[in-house]
Design a protein around this motif. Structure first.
Motif, PDB file in Angstrom:
ATOM      1  N   HIS A   8      18.478  38.443  28.180  1.00 21.46           N
ATOM      2  CA  HIS A   8      17.360  37.726  27.577  1.00 21.46           C
ATOM      3  C   HIS A   8      17.757  37.086  26.264  1.00 21.46           C
ATOM      4  O   HIS A   8      18.786  37.403  25.666  1.00 21.46           O
ATOM      5  N   LEU A  10      15.696  36.263  22.665  1.00 19.90           N
ATOM      6  CA  LEU A  10      14.490  36.528  21.884  1.00 19.90           C
ATOM      7  C   LEU A  10      14.458  35.585  20.694  1.00 19.90           C
ATOM      8  O   LEU A  10      15.428  35.527  19.920  1.00 19.90           O
ATOM      9  N   SER A  38      19.505  34.119  19.756  1.00 14.81           N
ATOM     10  CA  SER A  38      18.683  35.305  19.950  1.00 14.81           C
ATOM     11  C   SER A  38      18.610  36.163  18.694  1.00 14.81           C
ATOM     12  O   SER A  38      19.580  36.291  17.944  1.00 14.81           O
ATOM     13  N   CYS A  40      17.756  39.391  19.008  1.00 15.47           N
ATOM     14  CA  CYS A  40      17.983  40.745  19.506  1.00 15.47           C
ATOM     15  C   CYS A  40      19.451  41.149  19.326  1.00 15.47           C
ATOM     16  O   CYS A  40      20.343  40.315  19.475  1.00 15.47           O
ATOM     17  N   ILE A  61       8.009  42.323  29.410  1.00 15.48           N
ATOM     18  CA  ILE A  61       9.384  42.090  29.877  1.00 15.48           C
ATOM     19  C   ILE A  61       9.648  42.878  31.148  1.00 15.48           C
ATOM     20  O   ILE A  61      10.296  42.395  32.074  1.00 15.48           O
ATOM     21  N   LYS A  78       5.692  36.315  26.011  1.00 20.49           N
ATOM     22  CA  LYS A  78       5.354  36.861  24.690  1.00 20.49           C
ATOM     23  C   LYS A  78       5.360  38.385  24.719  1.00 20.49           C
ATOM     24  O   LYS A  78       4.874  39.001  25.654  1.00 20.49           O
ATOM     25  N   SER A  79       5.928  38.959  23.669  1.00 22.45           N
ATOM     26  CA  SER A  79       5.859  40.407  23.455  1.00 22.45           C
ATOM     27  C   SER A  79       5.586  40.635  21.975  1.00 22.45           C
ATOM     28  O   SER A  79       5.509  39.690  21.197  1.00 22.45           O
ATOM     29  N   TRP A  83       9.138  35.811  21.384  1.00 20.61           N
ATOM     30  CA  TRP A  83       9.125  35.099  22.661  1.00 20.61           C
ATOM     31  C   TRP A  83      10.466  35.256  23.347  1.00 20.61           C
ATOM     32  O   TRP A  83      11.513  35.089  22.715  1.00 20.61           O
ATOM     33  N   HIS A  84      10.424  35.541  24.637  1.00 18.77           N
ATOM     34  CA  HIS A  84      11.633  35.838  25.399  1.00 18.77           C
ATOM     35  C   HIS A  84      11.838  34.844  26.538  1.00 18.77           C
ATOM     36  O   HIS A  84      10.884  34.381  27.155  1.00 18.77           O
TER      37      HIS A  84
END
Length: 93
Positions: A8, A10, A38, A40, A61, A78-79, A83-84
């Protein structure tokens, strides 16, 4: 217990995620974009999350990882982290 492998990217905004998704659709490499953009820690591995089991990821996710088609870039999702963009490359249900 199901097992999946995913990667992913992020980012902070939906617009950033959408722009990166367009770049991926145009043929840019997922791992290179993950390393560059990203937020992450997985960015060091090109966004690779490794082996994931249910209960290890946030719900939004997890829904993508365990229910959406393989080898497709999903998102923006969205988390609570942002945003992923998510791509599942292996799943053993």
């Amino acid at each position: 217990m199901p097992l999946a492998m995913a990667k992913h990217i992020l980012v902070k905004t939906e617009a950033e995620a959408a722009a990166l998704k367009k770049r991926l659709a145009a043929g840019e490499a997922f791992d290179l974009l993950a390393r560059k953009y990203s937020l992450c820690p997985s960015k060091k591995r090109g966004g690779d999350l490794g082996e994931v089991r249910p209960g290890q990821m946030v719900r939004a996710i997890e829904q993508v990882i365990f229910k959406k088609p393989l080898k497709t870039v999903h998102g923006p999702v969205k988390s609570s982290f942002g945003w992923h963009l998510v791509q599942v490359y292996y799943r053993d249900n």
